[in-house]
Scaffold this active site. Structure first.
Site, mmCIF file in Angstrom:
data_model
loop_
_atom_site.group_PDB
_atom_site.id
_atom_site.type_symbol
_atom_site.label_atom_id
_atom_site.label_comp_id
_atom_site.label_asym_id
_atom_site.label_seq_id
_atom_site.Cartn_x
_atom_site.Cartn_y
_atom_site.Cartn_z
ATOM 1 N N LYS A 47 49.888 47.430 39.861
ATOM 2 C CA LYS A 47 49.183 47.266 38.466
ATOM 3 C C LYS A 47 48.380 45.941 38.523
ATOM 4 O O LYS A 47 49.029 44.818 38.393
ATOM 5 C CB LYS A 47 50.128 46.959 36.999
ATOM 6 C CG LYS A 47 49.562 47.495 35.883
ATOM 7 C CD LYS A 47 50.151 46.429 34.731
ATOM 8 C CE LYS A 47 49.292 45.209 34.714
ATOM 9 N NZ LYS A 47 48.181 45.100 34.607
ATOM 10 N N GLU A 63 49.690 23.700 31.249
ATOM 11 C CA GLU A 63 48.710 24.582 32.055
ATOM 12 C C GLU A 63 47.815 25.061 31.336
ATOM 13 O O GLU A 63 47.970 26.192 30.437
ATOM 14 C CB GLU A 63 49.405 25.581 33.202
ATOM 15 C CG GLU A 63 48.396 26.353 33.943
ATOM 16 C CD GLU A 63 48.774 27.532 34.670
ATOM 17 O OE1 GLU A 63 49.602 28.320 34.031
ATOM 18 O OE2 GLU A 63 48.860 27.443 35.858
ATOM 19 N N GLU A 123 55.034 34.170 42.094
ATOM 20 C CA GLU A 123 54.069 32.698 42.328
ATOM 21 C C GLU A 123 53.432 32.796 40.867
ATOM 22 O O GLU A 123 52.645 33.430 40.458
ATOM 23 C CB GLU A 123 53.354 32.753 43.276
ATOM 24 C CG GLU A 123 53.967 33.127 44.782
ATOM 25 C CD GLU A 123 55.028 32.258 45.128
ATOM 26 O OE1 GLU A 123 55.014 30.925 44.714
ATOM 27 O OE2 GLU A 123 55.890 32.459 45.718
ATOM 28 N N CYS A 152 45.428 28.630 40.505
ATOM 29 C CA CYS A 152 46.568 27.956 40.299
ATOM 30 C C CYS A 152 46.873 26.579 41.065
ATOM 31 O O CYS A 152 47.537 25.903 40.470
ATOM 32 C CB CYS A 152 47.619 28.985 40.982
ATOM 33 S SG CYS A 152 47.385 29.638 42.561
ATOM 34 N N VAL A 204 54.977 35.311 31.811
ATOM 35 C CA VAL A 204 55.253 36.837 32.251
ATOM 36 C C VAL A 204 56.164 36.771 33.188
ATOM 37 O O VAL A 204 57.224 37.986 32.989
ATOM 38 C CB VAL A 204 53.875 37.366 32.541
ATOM 39 C CG1 VAL A 204 54.055 38.713 32.921
ATOM 40 C CG2 VAL A 204 53.138 37.353 31.401
ATOM 41 N N GLY A 230 51.203 35.405 38.619
ATOM 42 C CA GLY A 230 50.547 35.196 37.290
ATOM 43 C C GLY A 230 50.993 34.279 36.618
ATOM 44 O O GLY A 230 51.608 33.361 37.202
HETATM 45 P P1 NAD Z 1 49.067 36.737 33.301
HETATM 46 O O1 NAD Z 1 50.485 36.379 33.737
HETATM 47 O O2 NAD Z 1 48.613 36.840 32.115
HETATM 48 O O3 NAD Z 1 49.043 38.051 34.293
HETATM 49 C C1 NAD Z 1 49.170 38.645 35.388
HETATM 50 C C2 NAD Z 1 49.628 39.797 35.633
HETATM 51 O O4 NAD Z 1 50.608 40.388 34.542
HETATM 52 C C3 NAD Z 1 48.321 41.053 34.884
HETATM 53 O O5 NAD Z 1 48.450 42.075 35.712
HETATM 54 C C4 NAD Z 1 48.800 41.088 33.604
HETATM 55 O O6 NAD Z 1 48.426 42.430 33.052
HETATM 56 C C5 NAD Z 1 50.575 41.400 33.737
HETATM 57 N N1 NAD Z 1 51.490 41.328 32.498
HETATM 58 C C6 NAD Z 1 51.070 40.487 31.458
HETATM 59 N N2 NAD Z 1 51.867 40.572 30.633
HETATM 60 C C7 NAD Z 1 52.831 41.144 31.107
HETATM 61 C C8 NAD Z 1 53.966 41.793 30.899
HETATM 62 N N3 NAD Z 1 54.495 41.364 29.678
HETATM 63 N N4 NAD Z 1 54.954 42.586 31.611
HETATM 64 C C9 NAD Z 1 54.239 42.705 32.729
HETATM 65 N N5 NAD Z 1 53.058 42.469 33.204
HETATM 66 C C10 NAD Z 1 52.365 41.878 32.438
HETATM 67 O O7 NAD Z 1 48.206 35.702 34.469
HETATM 68 P P2 NAD Z 1 46.666 35.691 34.809
HETATM 69 O O8 NAD Z 1 45.998 35.238 33.386
HETATM 70 O O9 NAD Z 1 46.167 37.053 35.227
HETATM 71 O O10 NAD Z 1 46.640 34.685 35.790
HETATM 72 C C11 NAD Z 1 46.749 33.499 35.633
HETATM 73 C C12 NAD Z 1 48.108 32.852 35.938
HETATM 74 O O11 NAD Z 1 48.521 33.198 37.286
HETATM 75 C C13 NAD Z 1 48.226 31.314 35.792
HETATM 76 O O12 NAD Z 1 49.333 30.778 35.136
HETATM 77 C C14 NAD Z 1 48.197 30.891 37.306
HETATM 78 O O13 NAD Z 1 48.801 29.561 37.720
HETATM 79 C C15 NAD Z 1 49.011 31.847 37.987
HETATM 80 N N6 NAD Z 1 48.569 32.202 39.540
HETATM 81 C C16 NAD Z 1 49.636 31.559 40.171
HETATM 82 C C17 NAD Z 1 49.319 31.738 41.659
HETATM 83 C C18 NAD Z 1 50.469 31.225 42.724
HETATM 84 O O14 NAD Z 1 50.223 31.347 43.742
HETATM 85 N N7 NAD Z 1 51.491 30.406 42.048
HETATM 86 C C19 NAD Z 1 48.344 32.588 42.092
HETATM 87 C C20 NAD Z 1 47.294 32.927 41.139
HETATM 88 C C21 NAD Z 1 47.558 32.774 39.739
#
Ligand code: NAD
Length: 542
Positions: free
Chosen positions: A214, A426, A295, A329, A271, A267
């Protein structure tokens, strides 16, 4: 084939420059034009190897961040029936995929890497620029180089894992069979990196697992292109089933399946914690214990020592905090600077930050562009106003404008209160908190950095004094999973700096290393005895 073959030795994909007059610049410009000339694309899912829109009622427009009236594609979200079909398809595909010899699997992903490096490079970079708001440089290091590296290096890491075999002794042959997990892996990917979106499903698939993937809605254009690459590379239907839509609405069906064998997530912390709780609540219903790899967020720091080179600090801060508008991130979002150095760099830092050119991604002269969407824009505008209201000083930026795109100026916020939200929360955007400490308080500031936020993803120390570097490295050992000395805290390269953090930042399984791949296998040990014992008694019984 009867042979002990070796996979090609991977090397990092060279980064192209996109300088004026270069062939790659011309190709990228024309790939951008073809997306825009073609008009909005139907960004389908891929069910049982068939591309089609979801059957849900929600429909989303994927638009340009820097020009939100420019629609790039439409996503018809999946519904529960689609998710059931995806899960059933993945489970059904599992046995056949598990039996495909490793070298055949490897060839598919290596071919995908070469397609990205060659004929698809401009297209996936253009999709990443338009869809995710990246400059040519930021797209190149992500959707081309890092994704290519993940695909090539993972093949080599998998081979290394398979080669790790137990000791055999006289009369006994012991072998380790690196089985897939049994069931399917759910890959949930973020908006900000096409490389991560591609790596999460493919790493689990390389280890023999079928995957339901997804992607993030706002990253769907580049995901669509990557799916095309995987199909061209010969990935069998159903090994990776891509299901578009909103995660919260789609995850229930997946998490309720007894065949869920793992979650590969990147993400936000919130979440991932939600997914973990859901799995915990369902734990008795699964056939196995699902592997949870996530991550997540960060509050990444830059610490300068009084001995640091002032120019190096300014560059680490500006690049580390503001490239891709702070939406990595790993982006620096809090800086701890000694007073003596601050007096030297303050004006230069403000001037460089104010001088950053921010605009539409189609104008290659920009340093960065708009933030991803309105939700991010509102969050960042709110954070700026909150900082203003808290008595912090806005030294640069502090403005935002959503009339054309989701633009937030790179912003420097100075506060004397180390518990101010700017050092703790963040925000995931171009906001850098600055805390100035007395030169004599280096020991205390190390403790402050370690305890200020719940995250532990990346961090950097800049110093020329070797003892200070050693002291910071030791004191901040648990404060960052990726620690940089005299560099910015972003830009991890596959094979060189395996990536991931601890504490609230994730399970730290290090994407781009064999440690990540190991999570997608459930080894079976086979002991074969060449001549079986035939009597029950032992000598002490005589
Ligand atoms: P997000 O958590 O909003 O979304 C990530 C994914 O989760 C998307 O596909 C989204 O549709 C899905 N999602 C959202 N709510 C959900 C739920 N309730 N159940 C299941 N899936 C759900 O994150 P984003 O805005 O896409 O990315 C930014 C975040 O990701 C920041 O917090 C960043 O630090 C983190 N990030 C971390 C790394 C790492 O390696 N540590 C790398 C990239 C991004």
């Amino acid at each position: 084939m009867s042979a002990m073959t070796s996979v090609p030795v991977p090397i990092n994909e060279p980064v192209k420059s996109y300088a004026p007059g270069s062939p790659e610049r011309a190709e990228l410009t024309s790939a951008i034009a073809s997306f825009l000339d073609a008009g909005p694309v139907e960004l389908t899912g891929n069910y049982a190897g068939v591309r089609r829109p979801g059957r849900g009622t929600a429909r989303y427009d994927v638009t340009m961040a820097s020009d939100h009236q420019q629609v790039l594609g439409h996503v018809q979200a999946a519904n529960d029936a689609d998710m059931h079909e995806a899960v059933a398809g993945a489970v059904a595909a599992g046995a056949a995929w598990a039996d495909v010899p490793f070298r055949e699997k490897a060839a598919i992903f290596l071919r995908a890497a070469d397609l990205l490096a060659g004929p698809y490079r401009a297209r996936i970079n253009a999709a990443t620029m338009l869809g995710q708001g990246k400059t040519p440089q930021q797209a190149e290091i992500d959707s081309a180089c890092e994704l290519i590296d993940f695909l090539r290096f993972n093949v080599a890491y998998a081979e290394r894992i398979f080669a790790d075999q137990p000791l055999s002794v006289a009369g006994v042959w012991n072998q380790m069979d690196y089985r897939p997990l049994g069931g399917f892996v759910y890959a949930v990917t973020p908006f900000n990196f096409t490389a991560i979106a591609g790596n999460l499903p493919t790493s689990a698939a390389l280890m023999g697992n079928p995957v339901v993937w997804k992607p993030s809605l706002t990253q769907q254009l580049a995901s669509h292109v990557f799916m095309e690459v995987l199909e061209k590379a010969g990935l069998p239907a159903d090994v990776i089933t891509m299901v578009p839509g909103h995660g919260a609405a789609l995850s229930d069906v997946v998490l309720a399946s007894p065949d869920l064998a793992g979650i590969h997530f990147t993400g936000s912390t919130r979440v991932f914690q939600g997914l973990w709780s859901h799995v915990g609540a369902n734990i008795a219903s699964y056939k196995s214990y699902p592997r949870l790899v996530g991550e997540t967020g960060g509050k990444d720091f830059v610490l300068a020592h009084p001995s640091a080179d002032p120019d190096a600090v300014v560059t680490a801060l500006v690049r580390g905090a503001f490239e891709y508008s702070g939406q990595k991130c790993s982006a620096a979002s809090r800086a701890y600077l000694p007073k003596s150095l601050w007096l030297k760099i303050r004006d230069q830092l403000i001037e460089e930050t104010n001088g950053l050119k921010v605009g539409d991604v189609r104008d290659f002269s920009n340093f960065t562009s708009a933030v991803i969407d309105e939700r991010a824009f509102d969050r960042l505008a709110g954070a700026i106003e909150q900082a203003r209201g808290s008595g912090a000083a806005i030294l640069a930026g502090g403005t935002y404008d959503k009339s054309q795109g989701w633009f937030v100026r790179p912003t420097l916020v100075q506060s004397d209160d180390p518990t101010n939200d700017i050092f703790v929360t963040e925000y995931f955007g171009p906001l850098l908190g600055i805390f100035v400490y007395d030169d004599a308080d280096f020991d205390a500031v190390l403790k402050l950095i370690d305890s200020a936020s719940p995250y532990a993803l990346t961090g950097a120390v800049l110093a020329t004094d070797r003892a200070a570097i050693q002291q910071a490295s030791q004191a901040l050992r648990q404060t960052a999973g990726n620690f940089y000395i005299n560099d910015k805290p972003t830009g991890a390269v596959v094979g060189q700096q395996p990536f991931g953090g601890g504490r609230a930042s994730g399970t730290n399984d290090k994407a781009g290393s064999m440690w990540n791949l190991i999570r997608w296998t459930s080894p079976r040990v086979i002991k074969e005895t060449f001549v079986s014992p035939t009597s029950t008694g032992y000598p002490h019984m005589l």
